[in-house]
Write an enzyme that holds these catalytic residues in place. Structure first.
Site, PDB file in Angstrom:
ATOM      1  N   GLU A 106       0.837  -1.199   0.000  1.00  0.00           N
ATOM      2  CA  GLU A 106       0.000   0.000   0.000  1.00  0.00           C
ATOM      3  C   GLU A 106       0.874   1.252   0.000  1.00  0.00           C
ATOM      4  O   GLU A 106       1.832   1.359   0.778  1.00  0.00           O
ATOM      5  CB  GLU A 106      -0.905   0.018   1.225  1.00  0.00           C
ATOM      6  N   ASP A 129      -7.735   3.936  -8.545  1.00  0.00           N
ATOM      7  CA  ASP A 129      -9.121   3.486  -8.423  1.00  0.00           C
ATOM      8  C   ASP A 129      -9.949   4.638  -7.850  1.00  0.00           C
ATOM      9  O   ASP A 129      -9.661   5.118  -6.757  1.00  0.00           O
ATOM     10  CB  ASP A 129      -9.191   2.271  -7.496  1.00  0.00           C
TER      11      ASP A 129
END
Length: 224
Positions: A106, A129
């Site tokens: 991440e 996203d």
């Protein structure tokens, strides 16, 4: 080298931060991030060149092209999905790219624990996203806390670029960035990218569907 030639270096129960084969593995839900001593960029790249970072690297087409274009610039590609990391690694290996480090994890975790202040000349976020549903908004990358962290790791005069096909996500992200950075473009602070942006798989996908591609750039103000 094929993507499947890259193997995950640990089982889930044994996960830990690890650098292997030019990939820095930053596992999720790990309680001891601070125990890993992150090498300096100079040691990792074996040079003192500037460092730029791409987030949401996907299959790696864009970042590998950038690294090949100018070998005096070091690049970091951040991608959380291991199947995509494998594809980036395969391209990097086959093209013998030495100025690229892949981060498997991440972006927020990597920045928080392992990126020091004023590390990057440039951060490029390609087709993140958009998490369009309101109930998923907490997953969106361009929120105040993470934008502040991106500002922290940029050098003075460093640039933050966002490229997306989602106009709503674009305008929402611009409103957040305006709180911490100076726009590099005139109002409305973005352009429609009509030419090929650089061979991104996602760019090709959205263009094939007739979608427009938008780009915005912001610069770190002196003193931030």
């Amino acid at each position: 080298m094929k993507p499947q030639d890259l193997k995950l270096p640990y089982f889930w129960e044994d996960r830990c931060p690890k650098i292997e084969n030019h990939v820095f593995y930053v596992p999720s839900y790990y309680p001891k991030y601070e125990e890993f001593v992150m090498p300096s960029w100079q040691n990792l790249f074996a040079n003192e060149g500037p460092v730029c970072c791409e987030l949401c690297s996907g299959n790696g087409d864009w970042v590998v092209e950038q690294a090949l274009k100018d070998t005096s610039i070091n690049w970091i590609a951040v991608e959380k999905r291991f199947d995509r990391v494998r594809k980036i690694w395969s391209k990097m290996s086959n093209h013998k790219v030495n100025n690229l480090l892949i981060v498997c994890g991440e972006a927020q975790t990597f920045f928080t624990h392992y990126v020091t202040d004023a590390s990057f000349q440039k951060i490029v976020v390609n087709f993140p996203d958009p998490w369009p549903k309101f109930r998923h908004r907490k997953h969106r990358l361009f929120q105040d806390v993470f934008v502040q962290d991106m500002v922290r790791v940029l050098v003075e005069g460093g640039q933050l670029t966002l490229v997306t096909d989602d106009h709503t996500y674009l305008t929402n992200s611009i409103q957040v960035m305006l709180n911490y950075l100076s726009p590099g473009m005139q109002d409305p602070y973005y352009v429609n990218v009509k030419d090929n942006y650089g061979g991104s798989w996602f760019e090709n996908l959205w263009r094939s569907k007739g979608e427009k591609i938008f780009c915005t750039e912001f610069v770190k103000r002196v003193g931030i």
